[in-house]
Write an enzyme that holds these catalytic residues in place. Structure first.
Site, PDB file in Angstrom:
ATOM      1  CE  LYS A 185      -4.867 -17.127  14.218  1.00  0.00           C
ATOM      2  NZ  LYS A 185      -4.315 -18.397  13.582  1.00  0.00           N
TER       3      LYS A 185
ATOM      4  CG  ASP B 207      -1.358 -16.435  12.869  1.00  0.00           C
ATOM      5  OD1 ASP B 207      -2.151 -16.038  11.684  1.00  0.00           O
ATOM      6  OD2 ASP B 207      -1.888 -17.570  13.316  1.00  0.00           O
TER       7      ASP B 207
ATOM      8  CD  GLU C  18      -3.004   1.330   2.424  1.00  0.00           C
ATOM      9  OE1 GLU C  18      -2.459   0.767   3.415  1.00  0.00           O
ATOM     10  OE2 GLU C  18      -3.637   2.413   2.538  1.00  0.00           O
TER      11      GLU C  18
ATOM     12  CG  HIS D  37      -4.941   7.593  -2.060  1.00  0.00           C
ATOM     13  ND1 HIS D  37      -4.673   6.468  -2.248  1.00  0.00           N
ATOM     14  CD2 HIS D  37      -4.772   7.837  -0.796  1.00  0.00           C
ATOM     15  CE1 HIS D  37      -4.615   5.808  -0.839  1.00  0.00           C
ATOM     16  NE2 HIS D  37      -4.805   6.854  -0.073  1.00  0.00           N
TER      17      HIS D  37
END
Lengths: 383, 383, 383, 383
Positions: free
Chosen positions: D212, D287, D83, D375
């Protein structure tokens, strides 16, 4: 008194609904339980006007003390409550707002919703059923509108999950809260959909309505009516009437209503919407269980450049009416007259103004540090 | 009737609290608003027993129709409501459960909570303050317990966010709901903490309590009392009394209460806890705004190997009492006697059993497809 | 190594962005921190293809082990992960599904959203601004579409709160995830709205989008794509491939994914959507932060009359693309080819199928009681 | 390329796990799918160090561009991302904070949790089981601690719902994230409980962990580590480095992170925690699915009396480690060295500081109105 209750009913096989009148039921209970029900028997509504319509197994009436706050925006606010300080607090808020020039209140109709859930044969059939419903909106609307001239179907949202198709019908029900009529109307629509699509209705109310539960669906999309209210309070009035400052009020709003509610995982970002809604609803014959939805919403505050206080509330989910339900009862009718509202929009406006006042006053009290003092005064009396 | 309200108050500078009695207030309103308040004036409690304790600006009483459901587990269930079918529905559920051998209900005390928020100098000072509080729990407990012999401080949870320290005091308040006394007690603790730590109290109630709002903090950790209720219903009784099958009931519980509530982002995974709680609370003098918290909870169903129905409800957040608040009012006292409860634990057990019955009956009605029919019958009467 | 970092940068006033290449940055870090960056320096993409486009201060690449699961529905599933057993588990699920005749997957475009927040003068001005936007949707759409031929404005939702007007623009961005282009497009719309309404934009992204956070708005209305997947698994295959029974799988889905998630206040009613999404996203150049949204959703199971297992997943909020972002990188391109997807809809279908497989396999493992065993095997190797 | 995938596997009955090496798998895929996997084949870790430990069906590695932000508080921040602008933005935030004198970061161990769900015979048996567990905590702790010398059982929370008993074991797992070891340890505890109480384990992980998924249980009680970070930024530095004012930053925090997130029903009251966590996690072998939990949390801002900016973040649920999982991989080891952290507490401090910097910079960018511009610059390069 141990097993009196079971004895009286289970062993003698008596059922309360077999008695012909509230008085007969009271007398049975008085005798069997050896108690006195004098106060419950003291009521003014006509038994036949409520029995089988508003209630079953009627034995009389509960009396809840009724006070009046206001005026605010040409309304008085009837509050049925047993929580000391509530009426006084709302009244103080009304006074502060009216001396500041009043409030601006906006109401938007979202609609009374009913949300059946259907069982389809699978995801593909779910989409087919959903598509049929979207294409046949007019037909469904006509079908629902045949059941009553007082309702209009506005739209139907749908969501598929597994074999389940959840619908959410939105209706304009005029001045009625309308859960009763939208249930009947939706039942007709359900029969049509079952006939045309081979989907089977599992439950007429599948919690996609979602009725009488706090839910983000209602928070985000609204239910019943959405209501906004705002007022600008000069710092002088904040000081004189509310005994605190705009800065302290804004601090409490941020730390309590916003950050405190975030830390608690709350759907209510306010101080006590539920208090005011429950008390007005009890006074005016609304369905009390809708207080659970009315507790959703947000209070905000801002210090203007000149130091004055800009204060607002937002209610995404206000379910209420001025006809139907318990509104026809005589004491409730009188409360609606005190409130000076002629239709549901005016009712919502009055509720919005009352909540604005109630939030302002309690938050001022917290800011000032006088909450416990007020309770202590009451506490002594409670002894 | 346009500007009567504003005229009467604003222009004549009259305030309702200046009047000496409910009658004087009613007469003023009747004259100024040109309305009749006959029914509101019809009440039996002593004005002096409520004025300045349970309410201000008293003008009389609201009368809410009172019915009785049950018996269940040696309790009758008084319900003040205007929603037709509610009493009948709860009664049907009670009958099914009692004919099945009754319910098992468990109650756990969590405590009445009050949650002040403090401003510290920053995160480090926040930790210091938090540590001081943890180390001085006994001192704080003694301080709070000086304010009343009826309460006991159980524990204090704390969370830091930015400069804010959120506390959550849990109290055992005996048979009282106790918000009043824990407010006074916590105020004393707050003064002690301010003195010893240099943290400053922003609000005595910082929404980490969290009072009268639906919140995951209360859902997860509980508030007031946690209540569980369960019953096993033979399929024969499900068929004969509830007119449906265990399978259909389990299907509605899953598709409506679980999946439907997930799709709606709801904190209530049930069908209508709020209805039953609001009606019992209104009948027995509880704080009606606590119905917002009582709407949280989960209903479950399971088909046993022999085909019978195992049905349960779980209430994480039941705030109520049998002394204090509005429980002393005469009609409310009579209702508590009908209910046959001697203390708050028995009260909670009766509420748990009533909700179990009410859930069972409404879900059976949805499963059977008779909800609209019932409403239609009522609907006709409403015309 | 104590203060090396501060020393190297703060005191010598060096900034990493001043170095001309990844190699130069690595050499500086190696020297100043006395470390070796051999492995990070080992990469195949062209530095100029990512610098200033996908990343700044480039020093090399992280290598994440890549495995392949599947096939399922004509797709292989590339998974970049360091969590042992994940690839094997998804593979096992794929095998069970494919031997059962495959899955049905449906994808619905909701749109990529961007949500600016405006400051208005108050609630009334908020409504005026909202109305202007509704009436001028075409003009706004044209304005946004001038910024790129690859996007189409689908609709604008709006909510008023206090002086704030929250908008939510929904765009079809073709095969791109599109956050970049919708940001630019919405910025143009914002300028138009500011010019025409006198509302002032506070933030181009006001969390009504809501991007990269778990939120009920996205859960309920969807974001990016909604995906459903289902499969029917004969009990023989459940036993042989998954080593358990349909009944045990359905029990785990209910007790864990539904009731367990309710008790935890979770927005994910599943077992491990996030695992699979994060691993596919890492492998195929998606924005990893969108895994936070992808963790939302629901897994369901049902025992069919013949005893087979009906198993489904629902993803309300899948943000991804097959062009743009990190998808152009060479290893990521290869992963997309392994996946055998030609556009974003095929990509979403593959993700849906993979999640269906991954949920099935983990839940079977929990039902069978073999989860710890699998971890223990890995655990030994970890020593 | 239509049916190549199914053909290659289903028809030839080949399974990827049968191949002896990543190279053999790549060659098979290259041949059968007619693609080139050159870049995926380019990696430096030893195949035997990951196969069967971190991954199965290994075919190579994904390369994610790695940049470095900072320094901040004696740490550099490695970020693996595609990104554009993320590294630059975090760096800018670090610069502003370091020039302002640095940040204060606090870390609190909550523990790695595992939450099995048991089936009991009913609510009474549920309470008996719960009581047995409470009384035998030491025995359970010893049992779990036999499985590893690296963990310590801290406490067990429990909740009853219907026949289900949900437990939540909290462990101190040292420098490891520890899900693997707590799974094995809890499995031993489960066997003990099954033996002693006759409750039956339905699933070793019953979503009361809750792992999660975004969940209020973790938000409210925390999971892994809780992290707080704060900084005071003089208005001069806000203007010079961040190109805006403290007032505008505070406005964006309130309207976007607080009110905007409330309106969206979000569990993340921040601007982009997930971006920074996902990028650090990818770089350092964590993770990735735990980014879903890391997206929870709150950003706050306050204008001090002297006009400076007080800015904070709070992370309730940070799951990470510096040993175990993917942290042993060579590129990930190098990233940990760049980060200059010797244990998990230092790692959490660095993450907290990085998120503080990232939030500050993005919010400043929104306040200044330069987000789209950034952007757009990237957008051009993307063409």
């Amino acid at each position: 008194m141990e097993n009196l209750v079971e004895w009286a009913f289970m062993k003698s096989k008596v059922s309360l609904r077999e008695f012909p009148s509230a008085q007969a039921r009271r007398e049975f209970l008085e005798k069997e339980l050896n108690i006195n029900l004098h106060n419950i028997g003291h009521f003014t509504f006509a038994e036949e006007s409520v029995a089988g319509r508003n209630i079953e197994n009627l034995i009389g009436a509960t009396q809840i003390p009724l006070g009046v706050a206001g005026p605010i925006m040409n309304h008085l606010i009837p509050l049925a409550t047993t929580e000391g300080a509530l009426v006084a607090s709302v009244s103080r808020g009304c006074k502060a707002i009216m001396e500041s020039g009043g409030a601006c209140v906006e109401v938007e109709l979202v609609g009374t919703t009913r949300g059946p859930v259907f069982k389809t044969q699978g995801i593909e059939h779910g989409f087919k059923t959903k598509n049929w419903i979207e294409k046949n909106f007019s037909l469904i609307a006509q079908t629902t509108q045949k059941t009553s001239s007082h309702l209009k179907l506005l739209k139907i949202d749908s969501q598929i999950l597994s074999k389940n198709l959840y619908l959410r019908f939105y209706y304009d029900t005029g001045d009625a809260m309308g859960m009763n009529m939208v249930t009947i109307a939706t039942d007709m629509a359900v029969k049509l959909i079952e006939q045309k699509t081979k989907a089977r209705c599992i439950a007429l109310a599948g919690n996609f309505d979602i009725d009488k539960k706090p839910a983000y669906l209602n928070f985000i999309l609204g239910r019943g009516k959405k209501v906004w209210a705002e007022a600008v309070l000069p710092k002088k009035i904040v000081r004189e009437v509310l005994k605190t400052t705009p800065e302290k009020i804004a601090e409490v709003v941020e730390k309590k209503c916003h950050l405190g509610s975030m830390m608690s995982g709350s759907m209510g970002f306010n101080s006590h919407f539920a208090n005011i809604i429950a008390a007005i609803f009890a006074a005016t014959g609304q369905d009390l269980a809708h207080a659970a939805e009315g507790s959703l919403g947000i209070t905000t505050a801002e210090i203007l450049k000149n130091g004055d206080l800009y204060f607002t509330i937002y209610l995404p989910d206000l379910m209420c009416g001025t006809v139907g339900g318990g509104t026809h009862l005589p004491a409730q009718q009188e409360a609606l007259k005190i409130m000076n509202v002629r239709n549901v929009l005016e009712y919502c406006r009055a509720v919005g103004a009352a909540i604005l006042a109630g939030e302002l006053s309690l938050i001022a009290s917290l800011a000032e540090g006088s909450l416990a003092k007020a309770h202590q005064k009451l506490g002594r009396k409670n002894k």
